[in-house]
Structures are given as C-alpha cells and as structure tokens.
Enzyme design. Structure first.
Site, mmCIF file in Angstrom:
data_model
loop_
_atom_site.group_PDB
_atom_site.id
_atom_site.type_symbol
_atom_site.label_atom_id
_atom_site.label_comp_id
_atom_site.label_asym_id
_atom_site.label_seq_id
_atom_site.Cartn_x
_atom_site.Cartn_y
_atom_site.Cartn_z
ATOM 1 N N VAL A 86 0.844 -1.196 0.000
ATOM 2 C CA VAL A 86 0.000 0.000 0.000
ATOM 3 C C VAL A 86 0.883 1.251 0.000
ATOM 4 O O VAL A 86 1.702 1.454 0.905
ATOM 5 C CB VAL A 86 -0.951 0.009 1.209
ATOM 6 C CG1 VAL A 86 -1.802 1.285 1.199
ATOM 7 C CG2 VAL A 86 -1.845 -1.229 1.208
ATOM 8 N N LYS A 87 0.701 2.069 -1.014
ATOM 9 C CA LYS A 87 1.503 3.277 -1.190
ATOM 10 C C LYS A 87 0.764 4.449 -0.544
ATOM 11 O O LYS A 87 -0.366 4.778 -0.930
ATOM 12 C CB LYS A 87 1.738 3.520 -2.675
ATOM 13 C CG LYS A 87 2.909 4.405 -3.012
ATOM 14 C CD LYS A 87 3.125 4.389 -4.528
ATOM 15 C CE LYS A 87 4.317 5.208 -4.931
ATOM 16 N NZ LYS A 87 4.439 5.267 -6.413
#
Length: 219
Positions: A86-87
């Site tokens: 997850v960025k």
C-alpha cells in the site's frame, strides 16, 4: 539492489520481466491515467493484472488523504493480492496510517519523500519502503542523491528495516549512483533499465567477433 519498473503499462512490465532482472513494480495515479485507466474497479483490476505478471512487490497508491479514508482504501488494496504494497503519501495522516498498517501486518510504501526528516518519520512508523524522489529534487536544483546518502546513514545508524526505494529515477547513471550509495531499490522507466545494457565497445566488439567468425567460416 532490487530493480522495480515505474509504470502501469503492461507491455513494458512484461518486457522488463522477460529480462529476468525485475523485482517489482511501482505505480501512481498519474501513471494509471497515462494508460487510460480510470475508475476504482478498473484501477484495481489493473493492479491484479500487474501482479499476475510479476512475482514481486507491486505498490498500489491510495487516493484518500484523510486517516479514515487511507485506512479503508489501503485495507481494500491489500486484499487484492498478496504482492500488493500500500503506497501512502508523506502527510500527517499518512504517517498515522502507516503505523496502523504496520500493526496490522500490511506492508507500505511511503511516497513523496523529499527530506531526511520525512524518511526518519516513515521508518519510525514502520514503513516497508520509503520513496525519496531524486529526479524531482534535481529539477529544483537540489541534490537528490545526497538525500539518498543521508537516509542511508540514518537508517544504518539505528538499524531501521525500512528499505530505501529511490524513485523519480531518470537515467542509467541515477541507477548506478544509487547502487553505489546503497539504495535498496531503484524504480525507474524501462528505458533506464535497458540503457544499462548498452556500451559502444560492446557493440563494436561483438561486430568484430561476428565479422571474424564469418571470414573464418567462409574459408
């Protein structure tokens, strides 16, 4: 050093993967838009398509900028595939969310990092990766590689596990310099990776070998 490709183009991802040196993929909303990918469902299907090509980490960026929104979106992205990272943007609620994700066992990539202080906060929160944007720093007359050096020193001083993912890499010398400094990952366009293959002496040497072989074979 790991090689990630920074694109949402499936053909480029396949080409890089076929080289046998690709370790992962990074994307962002701009790269998705460049490929004409829009809408939540289409974007998420595209992430799954990328994961089906590459056996490595694939950064999927949240759009939300508030804590609750980042958490909701991040948890949904993480469920898409085991390779999803997850960025999360380097903002106050982003750091809080990274801490939450860390406690939940969800891997994260803290993006839009432009200072050593930001990188330190990301590591403290438990980010899996931190993404300093070296090319964009160069664009404003700031030494992007010096930032990589500072982060490397800080992380080594305290034994942080967060990996330095050099982003906004523009050309092959960026890759070489990042490797010399000790960046854990370089994410770059396909053109920069392929450029590492090229050297005029390799081309001329190969041409000479083939010419000599042809002469010998003709006798």
């Amino acid at each position: 050093m790991k090689f990630f490709i920074d694109t949402a183009n499936l053909d480029q991802i396949r080409e890089a993967n076929d080289l046998g040196v690709l370790d992962g993929v990074t994307t962002n909303p701009s790269l998705m838009a460049k490929e004409g990918i829009s809408g939540t469902e289409r974007v998420r299907k595209h992430y799954v398509d990328i994961c089906s090509i590459v056996d490595g980490d694939v950064s999927a960026e949240v759009i939300a900028t508030d804590y609750e929104g980042i958490i909701k979106e991040g948890e949904e992205l993480a469920k898409l595939h085991k390779n999803i990272v997850v960025k999360v943007p380097m903002i106050r609620d982003g750091i809080k969310a990274i801490k939450y994700f860390t406690q939940k066992g969800i891997r994260t990539n803290c993006t839009l990092v432009f200072s050593a202080g930001q990188a330190l906060l990301a590591a403290k929160a438990g980010a899996t990766y931190v993404s300093p944007f070296i090319g964009r720093l160069d664009d404003v007359s700031t030494d992007g590689l010096a930032l990589i050096e500072d982060i490397r020193t800080i992380y080594d001083n305290y034994g942080y596990d967060t990996e330095i993912l050099a982003a906004s890499v523009r050309h092959p010398m960026h890759i070489i310099d990042c490797a010399k400094i000790g960046a854990d990952v370089a994410t770059c366009p396909l053109s920069a990776i392929v450029a590492l293959l090229k050297h005029p002496l390799t081309d001329s040497g190969l041409a000479q070998f083939l010419a000599d072989h042809a002469k010998a074979a003709a006798k």
